[in-house]
Design a protein around this motif. Structure first.
Motif, mmCIF file in Angstrom:
data_model
loop_
_atom_site.group_PDB
_atom_site.id
_atom_site.type_symbol
_atom_site.label_atom_id
_atom_site.label_comp_id
_atom_site.label_asym_id
_atom_site.label_seq_id
_atom_site.Cartn_x
_atom_site.Cartn_y
_atom_site.Cartn_z
ATOM 1 N N ILE A 124 -1.465 3.859 4.513
ATOM 2 C CA ILE A 124 -0.273 3.761 3.657
ATOM 3 C C ILE A 124 0.333 2.386 3.884
ATOM 4 O O ILE A 124 0.854 2.086 4.962
ATOM 5 C CB ILE A 124 0.750 4.863 3.999
ATOM 6 N N SER A 125 0.280 1.525 2.859
ATOM 7 C CA SER A 125 0.678 0.131 3.062
ATOM 8 C C SER A 125 0.890 -0.569 1.733
ATOM 9 O O SER A 125 0.402 -0.130 0.694
ATOM 10 C CB SER A 125 -0.421 -0.601 3.857
ATOM 11 N N ASP A 126 1.621 -1.704 1.802
ATOM 12 C CA ASP A 126 1.664 -2.590 0.643
ATOM 13 C C ASP A 126 0.515 -3.600 0.689
ATOM 14 O O ASP A 126 0.382 -4.436 -0.198
ATOM 15 C CB ASP A 126 3.015 -3.305 0.528
ATOM 16 N N ALA A 127 -0.314 -3.522 1.729
ATOM 17 C CA ALA A 127 -1.552 -4.312 1.864
ATOM 18 C C ALA A 127 -1.301 -5.816 1.777
ATOM 19 O O ALA A 127 -2.123 -6.558 1.253
ATOM 20 C CB ALA A 127 -2.583 -3.884 0.818
ATOM 21 N N LEU A 128 -0.178 -6.263 2.321
ATOM 22 C CA LEU A 128 0.148 -7.694 2.319
ATOM 23 C C LEU A 128 -0.036 -8.233 3.734
ATOM 24 O O LEU A 128 0.916 -8.527 4.444
ATOM 25 C CB LEU A 128 1.586 -7.908 1.826
ATOM 26 N N ALA A 129 -1.279 -8.342 4.157
ATOM 27 C CA ALA A 129 -1.593 -8.800 5.515
ATOM 28 C C ALA A 129 -1.177 -10.253 5.687
ATOM 29 O O ALA A 129 -1.503 -11.104 4.876
ATOM 30 C CB ALA A 129 -3.085 -8.653 5.782
ATOM 31 N N ASN A 130 -0.445 -10.550 6.770
ATOM 32 C CA ASN A 130 0.010 -11.928 6.988
ATOM 33 C C ASN A 130 -0.058 -12.384 8.437
ATOM 34 O O ASN A 130 0.411 -13.458 8.775
ATOM 35 C CB ASN A 130 1.442 -12.112 6.450
ATOM 36 N N THR A 131 -0.632 -11.549 9.311
ATOM 37 C CA THR A 131 -0.778 -11.974 10.700
ATOM 38 C C THR A 131 -1.992 -11.284 11.303
ATOM 39 O O THR A 131 -2.510 -10.314 10.761
ATOM 40 C CB THR A 131 0.484 -11.630 11.527
ATOM 41 N N GLY A 132 -2.458 -11.789 12.447
ATOM 42 C CA GLY A 132 -3.630 -11.209 13.077
ATOM 43 C C GLY A 132 -4.865 -11.441 12.223
ATOM 44 O O GLY A 132 -5.044 -12.518 11.627
ATOM 45 N N ASP A 133 -5.732 -10.441 12.174
ATOM 46 C CA ASP A 133 -6.968 -10.545 11.395
ATOM 47 C C ASP A 133 -6.645 -10.284 9.924
ATOM 48 O O ASP A 133 -6.435 -9.148 9.509
ATOM 49 C CB ASP A 133 -7.995 -9.519 11.894
ATOM 50 N N THR A 134 -6.575 -11.356 9.146
ATOM 51 C CA THR A 134 -6.300 -11.220 7.708
ATOM 52 C C THR A 134 -7.556 -11.437 6.878
ATOM 53 O O THR A 134 -7.487 -11.455 5.653
ATOM 54 C CB THR A 134 -5.227 -12.235 7.262
ATOM 55 N N ASP A 135 -8.696 -11.602 7.545
ATOM 56 C CA ASP A 135 -9.954 -11.819 6.835
ATOM 57 C C ASP A 135 -10.492 -10.477 6.359
ATOM 58 O O ASP A 135 -10.803 -9.598 7.160
ATOM 59 C CB ASP A 135 -10.973 -12.492 7.755
ATOM 60 N N ALA A 136 -10.592 -10.349 5.050
ATOM 61 C CA ALA A 136 -10.984 -9.057 4.474
ATOM 62 C C ALA A 136 -12.361 -8.627 4.945
ATOM 63 O O ALA A 136 -12.594 -7.452 5.241
ATOM 64 C CB ALA A 136 -10.940 -9.140 2.951
ATOM 65 N N ASP A 137 -13.298 -9.559 5.054
ATOM 66 C CA ASP A 137 -14.673 -9.195 5.384
ATOM 67 C C ASP A 137 -14.786 -8.565 6.767
ATOM 68 O O ASP A 137 -15.513 -7.589 6.963
ATOM 69 C CB ASP A 137 -15.591 -10.414 5.291
ATOM 70 N N GLY A 177 -6.692 5.148 0.516
ATOM 71 C CA GLY A 177 -5.656 4.138 0.522
ATOM 72 C C GLY A 177 -4.514 4.499 -0.415
ATOM 73 O O GLY A 177 -4.742 4.781 -1.587
ATOM 74 N N VAL A 178 -3.307 4.484 0.105
ATOM 75 C CA VAL A 178 -2.116 4.781 -0.690
ATOM 76 C C VAL A 178 -1.262 3.521 -0.739
ATOM 77 O O VAL A 178 -0.702 3.100 0.273
ATOM 78 C CB VAL A 178 -1.313 5.954 -0.093
ATOM 79 N N GLY A 179 -1.162 2.924 -1.913
ATOM 80 C CA GLY A 179 -0.406 1.701 -2.083
ATOM 81 C C GLY A 179 1.043 1.962 -2.432
ATOM 82 O O GLY A 179 1.363 2.909 -3.152
ATOM 83 N N VAL A 180 1.944 1.116 -1.909
ATOM 84 C CA VAL A 180 3.373 1.213 -2.197
ATOM 85 C C VAL A 180 3.932 -0.200 -2.366
ATOM 86 O O VAL A 180 3.316 -1.181 -1.954
ATOM 87 C CB VAL A 180 4.143 1.935 -1.053
ATOM 88 N N GLY A 181 5.109 -0.294 -2.968
ATOM 89 C CA GLY A 181 5.825 -1.565 -3.029
ATOM 90 C C GLY A 181 5.662 -2.320 -4.326
ATOM 91 O O GLY A 181 4.622 -2.267 -4.981
ATOM 92 N N SER A 182 6.720 -3.051 -4.712
ATOM 93 C CA SER A 182 6.675 -3.847 -5.935
ATOM 94 C C SER A 182 5.740 -5.038 -5.790
ATOM 95 O O SER A 182 5.131 -5.479 -6.765
ATOM 96 C CB SER A 182 8.089 -4.332 -6.308
ATOM 97 N N ASP A 183 5.633 -5.588 -4.578
ATOM 98 C CA ASP A 183 4.607 -6.585 -4.270
ATOM 99 C C ASP A 183 3.531 -5.857 -3.486
ATOM 100 O O ASP A 183 3.801 -5.290 -2.413
ATOM 101 C CB ASP A 183 5.183 -7.734 -3.441
ATOM 102 N N TYR A 184 2.319 -5.890 -3.987
ATOM 103 C CA TYR A 184 1.277 -5.016 -3.459
ATOM 104 C C TYR A 184 -0.056 -5.744 -3.447
ATOM 105 O O TYR A 184 -0.432 -6.374 -4.446
ATOM 106 C CB TYR A 184 1.211 -3.758 -4.335
ATOM 107 N N GLY A 185 -0.757 -5.687 -2.321
ATOM 108 C CA GLY A 185 -2.064 -6.339 -2.199
ATOM 109 C C GLY A 185 -3.163 -5.479 -2.789
ATOM 110 O O GLY A 185 -4.012 -4.924 -2.081
ATOM 111 N N ASP A 186 -3.173 -5.385 -4.095
ATOM 112 C CA ASP A 186 -4.086 -4.493 -4.816
ATOM 113 C C ASP A 186 -5.545 -4.768 -4.475
ATOM 114 O O ASP A 186 -6.317 -3.848 -4.191
ATOM 115 C CB ASP A 186 -3.847 -4.650 -6.316
ATOM 116 N N ALA A 187 -5.951 -6.029 -4.499
ATOM 117 C CA ALA A 187 -7.371 -6.358 -4.316
ATOM 118 C C ALA A 187 -7.857 -5.952 -2.930
ATOM 119 O O ALA A 187 -8.948 -5.382 -2.785
ATOM 120 C CB ALA A 187 -7.584 -7.853 -4.542
ATOM 121 N N LEU A 188 -7.056 -6.225 -1.900
ATOM 122 C CA LEU A 188 -7.470 -5.882 -0.539
ATOM 123 C C LEU A 188 -7.558 -4.369 -0.363
ATOM 124 O O LEU A 188 -8.522 -3.856 0.209
ATOM 125 C CB LEU A 188 -6.494 -6.474 0.473
ATOM 126 N N MET A 189 -6.580 -3.636 -0.862
ATOM 127 C CA MET A 189 -6.597 -2.182 -0.713
ATOM 128 C C MET A 189 -7.809 -1.578 -1.418
ATOM 129 O O MET A 189 -8.476 -0.674 -0.886
ATOM 130 C CB MET A 189 -5.312 -1.568 -1.264
#
Length: 520
Positions: free
Chosen positions: A275-288, A307-319
Motif C-alpha cells: 500500500i503506497s503512493d510508489a514515490l520512491a526517493n531514498t535507499g534503493d530506488t532502482d526498479a530493476d 499493489g494498492v495505489g493511493v495519493g494524487s501524486d502516484y508512481g503508477d509505472a513503478l507500482m
C-alpha cells in the motif's frame, strides 16, 4: 501459380493455424525466456502504434502482399501466410482507470503514459458465462462500427464465481505499508488504516497477518500472526501507524518479502500487499533491483504481490512493474468506498488464485479479416510461439474475475464465414497442469450496429474510446458514427448509466464529462 491453387494453399495454412489454436493440454514449447510478457507480439502486425481503431494508413496484420513485395516478384505468389495471431498475458489490473478518475476529479487530465485501455475496460462488471471449476469460460462477440468494414470484436474470459469466504483457502498476508511523509496527505495513510481495520474484522480466524512499514527504513510492526484471538493486537498495530519522512520503497518491499517467506504457510495463499503512493526517493530506488527481489520470491515460494495505489501524486509505472514482476495485480483507491470494496468485498479475488500464467491467443482468419488491432495490453504482449511455452510468464487470475480484450477488426469486402478463434491457456494453481479452452466468432454473428449491441458491450466500447482519447486526444474514432468529441462520448455514457442503473457506469459518465470540461 493459379488463383485457385493460391486460395487452396492459404486455406490449408489457415487450417493449420487454427488447429494449433485449438490444441489442448500438454503442448508446452521448448526453450524460451521467462520474461516472455515483455516480448513484442503482433498487436498491429508491422509494429505500428496509434489511436483506436485504425489510422488512415493500413497498420493491421493484413501484410501478405507487403511481405511478397519485400521478397521480390519471384516470391510474391508463394509468400508465407501473413501473421494473423495476437498473443498476450492476461491482466486484471484496474489502477490506471482509478488514477485517471482521481486526476480528473482534481481538475487535471491524466498523463497519457499512465493510461492503459485494458485497465479501463476491466474495471466494469461483465455478464459472461462462468465455468464450474478452475480456469476460464471464453466468450467471443462483436458489432459493426461503420460502413468501411470496421467492427469491434470482444474476447471475454471469466473465472468461476467467487466462493463464500468460508470456502477459500486460508490466507497469509504480509501488508507492506508506506508511512513516508507524503502519505500524511488525506486519502492516503488514513484511508489505508481505515480499510485495514475493517478488513481485519472480516478475515477468518485461520488467516494470518503481518505488518511492515517503511519510510526512510523498513520496520517490522507485527510478525506473522494467526488472527484467532489476536484481532485486538492487529488493530492496535494498525492504529499506531503514523507518517514519518522519506520513501525507501526498496527496503519496504525487501523486508516485506523476507517476512512473507519466514511466515510462509503451506496450503495457504501467501501474498504481499503493498500500500503506497510508489514515490520512491531514498535507499534503493532502482526498479530493476527491487523487481529482482520480488521475482526471486515468486519463483521460489509462489508469493504473489497485490499493489494498492493511493495519493494524487502516484508512481503508477513503478507500482505496475512491481505487480507484474510479482505475478500479481494493481488497483487504485481514492475514497473509503473504493478501499472497502477492494479489501473487503473483493478479498477472495485478491488473495485466491484459479489460474497461473494465463495467456490468450486470438487467430484471425485471413480469408475474412483484412487488418486488426488489439486495444491496450501494450506491455503484456507475448511472442506468438510462446503461447504454449509454460516457462514464459502469463497472468495470475483469481475467482470472480473477468478479463476483456477488444479488437478493432476490418473485414474484407463481402467476406463471410469464420472470423476468429480465441484460445486461453493456463496452469492449474495447485498441480501446474496446463489447460486450454477456445471460442469462435463468425462474421454472421457480428451485430449490425455497436450502439444497439448489449449494454455491457457498449460500456466496454465507451471505456476503450475514453482511454484512447486520453492517450491520443485526436478523436479518430471510426466506431463513433459522427466521429465526435468527448462531449458526445459523455452522452453515450450517460445513456448507458441510466439504462444499466450501474453506479460504476455512472462514475464513468461523470469522468468522461469532467474530461470534456478540462479539455474545454
Amino acid at each position: 501459380m493459379g488463383t485457385d491453387h493460391i486460395r487452396r494453399l492459404r486455406s490449408a495454412l489457415l487450417a493449420l493455424t487454427v488447429a494449433g489454436g485449438l490444441l489442448l493440454t500438454g503442448c508446452s514449447g521448448a526453450g524460451g525466456d521467462h520474461s516472455g510478457a515483455s516480448k513484442g507480439a503482433n498487436r498491429y502486425g508491422d509494429g505500428a502504434t496509434g489511436p483506436l481503431p485504425a489510422p488512415a494508413q493500413p497498420s493491421g496484420t493484413g501484410q501478405g502482399e507487403q511481405n511478397g513485395e519485400r521478397k521480390g516478384e519471384e516470391n510474391r505468389d508463394i509468400a508465407p501466410s501473413p501473421d494473423y495471431l495476437s498473443t498476450f498475458a492476461l491482466d486484471v489490473d484496474t489502477a490506471s482507470y482509478g488514477y485517471a478518475r482521481r486526476t480528473l476529479a482534481d481538475g487535471r487530465m491524466p498523463d497519457p503514459s499512465t493510461v492503459r485501455p485494458e485497465e479501463f475496460v476491466n474495471s466494469f462488471r461483465q455478464d459472461y458465462e462462468r465455468p464450474d471449476g478452475n480456469g476460464f469460460s471464453v466468450t467471443v462477440d462483436g458489432a459493426r462500427t461503420d460502413e468501411d468494414g470496421w467492427s469491434l470484436v470482444r474476447v471475454g474470459l471469466a473465472t468461476r464465481a467467487a466462493e463464500d469466504d468460508r470456502e477459500r483457502p486460508p490466507a497469509a498476508l504480509t501488508f507492506v505499508i508506506d508511512v513516508s511523509g507524503s502519505m500524511d496527505e488525506p486519502g492516503r495513510l488514513d484511508l489505508a488504516k481505515d480499510s485495514l481495520d475493517v478488513m481485519t474484522d472480516r478475515l477468518r480466524d485461520d488467516d494470518s497477518v503481518a505488518l511492515v512499514t517503511f519510510s526512510d527504513e523498513a520496520e517490522l510492526v507485527l510478525p506473522m500472526t494467526r488472527l484467532g484471538d489476536h484481532r485486538g493486537r492487529v488493530h492496535d498495530a494498525i492504529d499506531g501507524l503514523e507518517s514519518r519522512s522519506s520513501t525507501n520503497l526498496g527496503a519496504g518491499v525487501s523486508t516485506g518479502y523476507d517476512i512473507a517467506v519466514e511466515g510462509l504457510r503451506k496450503g495457504a495463499t501467501n501474498r504481499v500487499v503493498l500500500i503506497s503512493d510508489a514515490l520512491a526517493n531514498t535507499g534503493d530506488t532502482d526498479a530493476d533491483s527491487i523487481l529482482e527481489r520480488i521475482s526471486g520470491a515468486r519463483r521460489e515460494h509462489g508469493i504473489t504481490l497485490f499493489g494498492v495505489g493511493v495519493g494524487s501524486d502516484y508512481g503508477d509505472a513503478l507500482m505496475e512493474r512491481l505487480a507484474d514482476k510479482g505475478d500479481g495485480h494493481t488497483t487504485y483507491v481514492s475514497t473509503k468506498d473504493d478501499a472497502r470494496k477492494v479489501f473487503c468485498e473483493q478479498l477472495p479475488q485478491n488473495i485466491d488464485l484459479t489460474a497461473r500464467d494465463a495467456k490468450a491467443q486470438v487467430a484471425f482468419d485471413p480469408e475474412t479479416v483484412r487488418e486488426f488491432r488489439l486495444i491496450g495490453y501494450d506491455n503484456r504482449t507475448v511472442a506468438d510461439e510462446d503461447f504454449r511455452n509454460d516457462r514464459v510468464d502469463g497472468g495470475e487470475v483469481g475467482p470472480g474475475h473477468t478479463v476483456t480484450a477488444l479488437y478493432a477488426v476490418r473485414t474484407r469486402p463481402g467476406a463471410s464465414g469464420h472470423l476468429a478463434t480465441a484460445s486461453v491457456r493456463w496452469l492449474d494453481p495447485d498441480t501446474r497442469a496446463p489447460h486450454e479452452r477456445s471460442g469462435q466468432l463468425e462474421t454472421g454473428a457480428l451485430g449490425d450496429d455497436l450502439w444497439t449491441a448489449p449494454a455491457r458491450f457498449q460500456v466496454d466500447a465507451v471505456a476503450a474510446y475514453f482511454a484512447d482519447a486520453l492517450r491520443h486526444g485526436d478523436h479518430r474514432w471510426t466506431a463513433l458514427p459522427d466521429r465526435s468529441s468527448l462531449t458526445r462520448l459523455a452522452d453515450r455514457a450517460d445513456e448507458l448509466a441510466d439504462s444499466t442503473e450501474d453506479k460504476a457506469v455512472r462514475e464513468l459518465a461523470d469522468a468522461v464529462e469532467r474530461a470534456a470540461r478540462v479539455e474545454g
